[in-house]
Design a protein around this motif. Structure first.
Motif, PDB file in Angstrom:
ATOM      1  N   TRP A 234       0.837  -1.201   0.000  1.00 19.07           N
ATOM      2  CA  TRP A 234       0.000   0.000   0.000  1.00 19.07           C
ATOM      3  C   TRP A 234       0.875   1.256   0.000  1.00 19.07           C
ATOM      4  CZ3 TRP A 234      -5.277  -0.527  -0.546  1.00 19.07           C
ATOM      5  CH2 TRP A 234      -5.846  -1.748  -0.184  1.00 19.07           C
ATOM      6  N   ALA A 235       1.974   1.187  -0.741  1.00 18.30           N
ATOM      7  CA  ALA A 235       2.899   2.313  -0.809  1.00 18.30           C
ATOM      8  C   ALA A 235       3.599   2.284  -2.166  1.00 18.30           C
ATOM      9  CB  ALA A 235       3.924   2.254   0.316  1.00 18.30           C
ATOM     10  N   GLU A 236       3.832   3.448  -2.731  1.00 21.25           N
ATOM     11  CA  GLU A 236       4.444   3.548  -4.052  1.00 21.25           C
ATOM     12  C   GLU A 236       5.819   2.892  -4.074  1.00 21.25           C
ATOM     13  OE1 GLU A 236       5.589   6.952  -7.407  1.00 21.25           O
ATOM     14  OE2 GLU A 236       4.635   7.519  -5.506  1.00 21.25           O
ATOM     15  N   GLY A 237       6.055   2.097  -5.118  1.00 24.61           N
ATOM     16  CA  GLY A 237       7.344   1.447  -5.293  1.00 24.61           C
ATOM     17  C   GLY A 237       7.553   0.215  -4.445  1.00 24.61           C
ATOM     18  N   GLY A 238       6.499  -0.230  -3.760  1.00 29.31           N
ATOM     19  CA  GLY A 238       6.634  -1.359  -2.853  1.00 29.31           C
ATOM     20  C   GLY A 238       6.236  -2.688  -3.471  1.00 29.31           C
ATOM     21  N   TRP A 239       6.220  -3.681  -2.623  1.00 30.57           N
ATOM     22  CA  TRP A 239       5.777  -5.042  -2.956  1.00 30.57           C
ATOM     23  C   TRP A 239       4.323  -4.998  -3.404  1.00 30.57           C
ATOM     24  CZ3 TRP A 239       7.832  -9.778  -3.426  1.00 30.57           C
ATOM     25  CH2 TRP A 239       7.039 -10.901  -3.225  1.00 30.57           C
ATOM     26  N   ASN A 240       3.960  -5.821  -4.412  1.00 28.62           N
ATOM     27  CA  ASN A 240       2.608  -5.760  -4.939  1.00 28.62           C
ATOM     28  C   ASN A 240       2.048  -7.148  -5.216  1.00 28.62           C
ATOM     29  OD1 ASN A 240       3.506  -6.594  -7.596  1.00 28.62           O
ATOM     30  ND2 ASN A 240       4.276  -4.512  -7.880  1.00 28.62           N
ATOM     31  N   VAL A 241       0.811  -7.178  -5.669  1.00 24.67           N
ATOM     32  CA  VAL A 241       0.116  -8.455  -5.823  1.00 24.67           C
ATOM     33  C   VAL A 241       0.722  -9.296  -6.943  1.00 24.67           C
ATOM     34  CG1 VAL A 241      -1.684  -7.601  -7.390  1.00 24.67           C
ATOM     35  CG2 VAL A 241      -2.184  -9.507  -5.836  1.00 24.67           C
ATOM     36  N   GLU A 242       1.261  -8.659  -7.979  1.00 21.36           N
ATOM     37  CA  GLU A 242       1.907  -9.422  -9.046  1.00 21.36           C
ATOM     38  C   GLU A 242       3.167 -10.121  -8.532  1.00 21.36           C
ATOM     39  OE1 GLU A 242       0.842  -6.281  -9.468  1.00 21.36           O
ATOM     40  OE2 GLU A 242      -0.884  -6.705 -10.778  1.00 21.36           O
ATOM     41  N   ASP A 243       3.970  -9.408  -7.723  1.00 19.20           N
ATOM     42  CA  ASP A 243       5.131 -10.038  -7.096  1.00 19.20           C
ATOM     43  C   ASP A 243       4.700 -11.223  -6.242  1.00 19.20           C
ATOM     44  OD1 ASP A 243       6.779  -8.018  -8.144  1.00 19.20           O
ATOM     45  OD2 ASP A 243       6.682  -6.816  -6.312  1.00 19.20           O
ATOM     46  N   THR A 244       3.621 -11.044  -5.498  1.00 17.33           N
ATOM     47  CA  THR A 244       3.144 -12.099  -4.608  1.00 17.33           C
ATOM     48  C   THR A 244       2.760 -13.339  -5.401  1.00 17.33           C
ATOM     49  OG1 THR A 244       2.285 -10.371  -3.141  1.00 17.33           O
ATOM     50  CG2 THR A 244       1.559 -12.612  -2.731  1.00 17.33           C
ATOM     51  N   SER A 245       2.058 -13.155  -6.510  1.00 18.60           N
ATOM     52  CA  SER A 245       1.672 -14.294  -7.344  1.00 18.60           C
ATOM     53  C   SER A 245       2.899 -15.063  -7.837  1.00 18.60           C
ATOM     54  CB  SER A 245       0.849 -13.826  -8.542  1.00 18.60           C
ATOM     55  OG  SER A 245      -0.427 -13.406  -8.154  1.00 18.60           O
ATOM     56  N   THR A 246       3.899 -14.326  -8.286  1.00 19.22           N
ATOM     57  CA  THR A 246       5.108 -14.973  -8.803  1.00 19.22           C
ATOM     58  C   THR A 246       5.806 -15.768  -7.714  1.00 19.22           C
ATOM     59  OG1 THR A 246       5.428 -13.229 -10.452  1.00 19.22           O
ATOM     60  CG2 THR A 246       7.359 -14.547  -9.861  1.00 19.22           C
ATOM     61  N   VAL A 247       5.982 -15.164  -6.547  1.00 21.19           N
ATOM     62  CA  VAL A 247       6.694 -15.854  -5.471  1.00 21.19           C
ATOM     63  C   VAL A 247       5.860 -17.003  -4.918  1.00 21.19           C
ATOM     64  CG1 VAL A 247       7.783 -15.568  -3.213  1.00 21.19           C
ATOM     65  CG2 VAL A 247       8.063 -13.809  -4.963  1.00 21.19           C
ATOM     66  N   ALA A 248       4.545 -16.891  -4.940  1.00 20.29           N
ATOM     67  CA  ALA A 248       3.694 -18.013  -4.525  1.00 20.29           C
ATOM     68  C   ALA A 248       3.917 -19.219  -5.425  1.00 20.29           C
ATOM     69  CB  ALA A 248       2.232 -17.592  -4.529  1.00 20.29           C
ATOM     70  N   ARG A 249       4.059 -18.986  -6.714  1.00 18.12           N
ATOM     71  CA  ARG A 249       4.346 -20.106  -7.622  1.00 18.12           C
ATOM     72  C   ARG A 249       5.691 -20.737  -7.286  1.00 18.12           C
ATOM     73  NH1 ARG A 249       1.784 -16.681 -11.551  1.00 18.12           N
ATOM     74  NH2 ARG A 249       3.793 -15.756 -12.116  1.00 18.12           N
ATOM     75  N   TRP A 250       6.692 -19.909  -7.044  1.00 15.23           N
ATOM     76  CA  TRP A 250       8.015 -20.435  -6.695  1.00 15.23           C
ATOM     77  C   TRP A 250       7.964 -21.210  -5.377  1.00 15.23           C
ATOM     78  CZ3 TRP A 250      11.008 -15.171  -7.563  1.00 15.23           C
ATOM     79  CH2 TRP A 250      11.077 -14.913  -8.934  1.00 15.23           C
ATOM     80  N   ALA A 251       7.212 -20.694  -4.410  1.00 10.05           N
ATOM     81  CA  ALA A 251       7.109 -21.373  -3.119  1.00 10.05           C
ATOM     82  C   ALA A 251       6.390 -22.715  -3.264  1.00 10.05           C
ATOM     83  CB  ALA A 251       6.385 -20.484  -2.117  1.00 10.05           C
ATOM     84  N   THR A 252       5.396 -22.774  -4.136  1.00  7.56           N
ATOM     85  CA  THR A 252       4.699 -24.041  -4.382  1.00  7.56           C
ATOM     86  C   THR A 252       5.659 -25.087  -4.933  1.00  7.56           C
ATOM     87  OG1 THR A 252       2.618 -22.877  -4.782  1.00  7.56           O
ATOM     88  CG2 THR A 252       2.798 -25.115  -5.647  1.00  7.56           C
ATOM     89  N   GLU A 253       6.520 -24.680  -5.830  1.00  7.72           N
ATOM     90  CA  GLU A 253       7.505 -25.607  -6.397  1.00  7.72           C
ATOM     91  C   GLU A 253       8.452 -26.164  -5.334  1.00  7.72           C
ATOM     92  OE1 GLU A 253       9.395 -23.151  -9.282  1.00  7.72           O
ATOM     93  OE2 GLU A 253       7.689 -23.176 -10.680  1.00  7.72           O
ATOM     94  N   ARG A 254       8.601 -25.442  -4.237  1.00  8.50           N
ATOM     95  CA  ARG A 254       9.522 -25.847  -3.169  1.00  8.50           C
ATOM     96  C   ARG A 254       8.818 -26.497  -1.992  1.00  8.50           C
ATOM     97  NH1 ARG A 254      11.444 -22.074  -6.312  1.00  8.50           N
ATOM     98  NH2 ARG A 254      13.699 -21.785  -6.608  1.00  8.50           N
ATOM     99  N   GLY A 255       7.515 -26.700  -2.101  1.00  8.52           N
ATOM    100  CA  GLY A 255       6.832 -27.474  -1.074  1.00  8.52           C
ATOM    101  C   GLY A 255       5.713 -26.791  -0.332  1.00  8.52           C
ATOM    102  N   ALA A 256       5.427 -25.519  -0.595  1.00  6.10           N
ATOM    103  CA  ALA A 256       4.305 -24.856   0.059  1.00  6.10           C
ATOM    104  C   ALA A 256       2.986 -25.362  -0.522  1.00  6.10           C
ATOM    105  CB  ALA A 256       4.396 -23.342  -0.096  1.00  6.10           C
ATOM    106  N   ASP A 257       1.979 -25.438   0.318  1.00  2.50           N
ATOM    107  CA  ASP A 257       0.685 -25.993  -0.082  1.00  2.50           C
ATOM    108  C   ASP A 257      -0.419 -24.954  -0.207  1.00  2.50           C
ATOM    109  OD1 ASP A 257       1.382 -28.887   0.080  1.00  2.50           O
ATOM    110  OD2 ASP A 257       1.668 -28.433   2.202  1.00  2.50           O
TER     111      ASP A 257
END
Length: 355
Positions: A234-257
């Protein structure tokens, strides 16, 4: 049939419904050891029909605590104190989960129950905090930037805490990468200005989280593994929902459910637009974009509202916090309001069941 009161498989377990208790700090532990308060607080939600009861942010080391009164899992005494609490949750039919956490630069702060704000000074029991970069949270003491050895130690701490959690009987483990705490600090470019392999690109900023997902999965191979994200700073230049989606995919590949989607908490100048269900859109985006199961949270206080989140396809489960505090039998009430026929009303309370 109510979707909110349909079962949900979770890596070998089945949650009896999709209305769950979000982790809520109680700031009532002594040396990281949960107390009788935690037993009553958490067991009541299981009696009240919750599908999953997620215990509060529980520190993986003494340095990882938000406040001196946080719960922990960095020693065996804490593990042993958690065991009867976990047994009470499970005996009442809910799945017992715990959120494993490191507060980073937001550690060593006064609890909200203390009447003070800001960092706890050393003479009062405070400690030096750590972060990816030596950038303080507004109003807090400056942290030390972590070197590689310190990063490795944090990975080891999460693994050890995960093993103790399983030994205590917890069935679900959640890695806390939200609300401005250490792993979120690494993820966001607003708090991570490192120039080594843990800073810069999204892949580098996600490296610590992904290492922890892998090590917790190795330490607890059978437990459903959740990750809690703040989907936006919720701040300019910060972490966003698109970043979250990408990292969620990477985390799933490593064992997150599973992914527990919240938002905010990284910076004091955040501009959060609140309202009923205000974070549901983040969960929906990640569910559809990353193709991963998610829970939604954020001012969800009515049965019909929670049901609509699921029927709209925006989430697979609903986490609630404050509504469970207001009504520890939220799920029993919600089932009655939705006309769901559930078989886990406590027999001691059947005389109060709506007819």
């Amino acid at each position: 049939m109510s979707l909110l009161f349909s079962p949900l498989p979770l890596r070998g377990l089945t949650a009896r419904n999709r209305l769950w208790v979000a982790p809520m700090c109680q700031y009532s532990a002594v040396d990281g050891v949960p107390q009788e308060w935690h037993h009553t607080h958490l067991a009541q939600f299981a009696s009240g029909g919750a599908g999953v009861v997620m215990a509060e942010a529980t520190a993986v080391s003494a340095q990882a605590r938000i406040s001196p009164e946080d719960t922990g899992l960095w020693n065996d005494a804490q593990r042993d104190a958690w065991a009867p609490i976990v047994a009470a949750i499970r005996a009442r039919g809910a799945i017992a989960g715990v959120q494993l956490a490191h507060a980073g630069r937001k550690a060593s702060t006064w609890s909200p129950l203390s009447g003070h704000r800001g960092s706890v000074p050393h003479p009062a029991g405070g400690w030096i905090t750590v972060a990816p970069s030596a950038i303080p949270f507004d109003g807090f003491a400056p942290p030390h930037a972590m070197d590689i050895a310190a990063i490795d130690d944090v990975v080891d701490d999460f693994a050890a805490a995960a093993r103790r959690a399983v030994e205590a009987g917890f069935q679900v483990l959640e890695i806390h990468a939200a609300h401005g705490y250490l792993l979120h600090q690494f993820l966001s470019p607003l708090s991570n200005v490192r120039t080594d392999e843990y800073g810069g690109s999204l892949q580098n900023r996600a490296r610590l989280l992904l290492r922890i997902v892998e090590t917790v999965r190795d330490a607890a191979p059978d437990a459903p593994l959740f990750v809690r994200f703040s989907a936006s700073d919720w701040a300019e230049g910060g972490w966003n929902v698109e970043d979250t989606s990408t990292v969620a995919r990477w985390a799933t590949e490593r064992g997150a459910d599973f992914f527990d989607v919240s938002s905010g908490g990284l910076v004091a100048h955040q501009n959060v637009l609140t309202g009923p269900g205000y974070q549901v859109g983040f969960a929906a985006h990640i569910r559809r974009d990353a193709g991963v199961p998610v829970s939604a949270v954020g001012l969800i206080s009515e049965a019909a509202q929670a049901e609509e989140v699921l029927t709209a396809g925006d989430a697979d489960a609903v986490m609630a916090g404050r509504e469970w505090l207001r009504d520890p039998h939220f799920a029993l009430r919600a089932a009655g309001e939705l006309g769901a026929d559930i078989d886990y009303w406590p027999k001691q309370y059947l005389r109060a069941r709506p007819v």
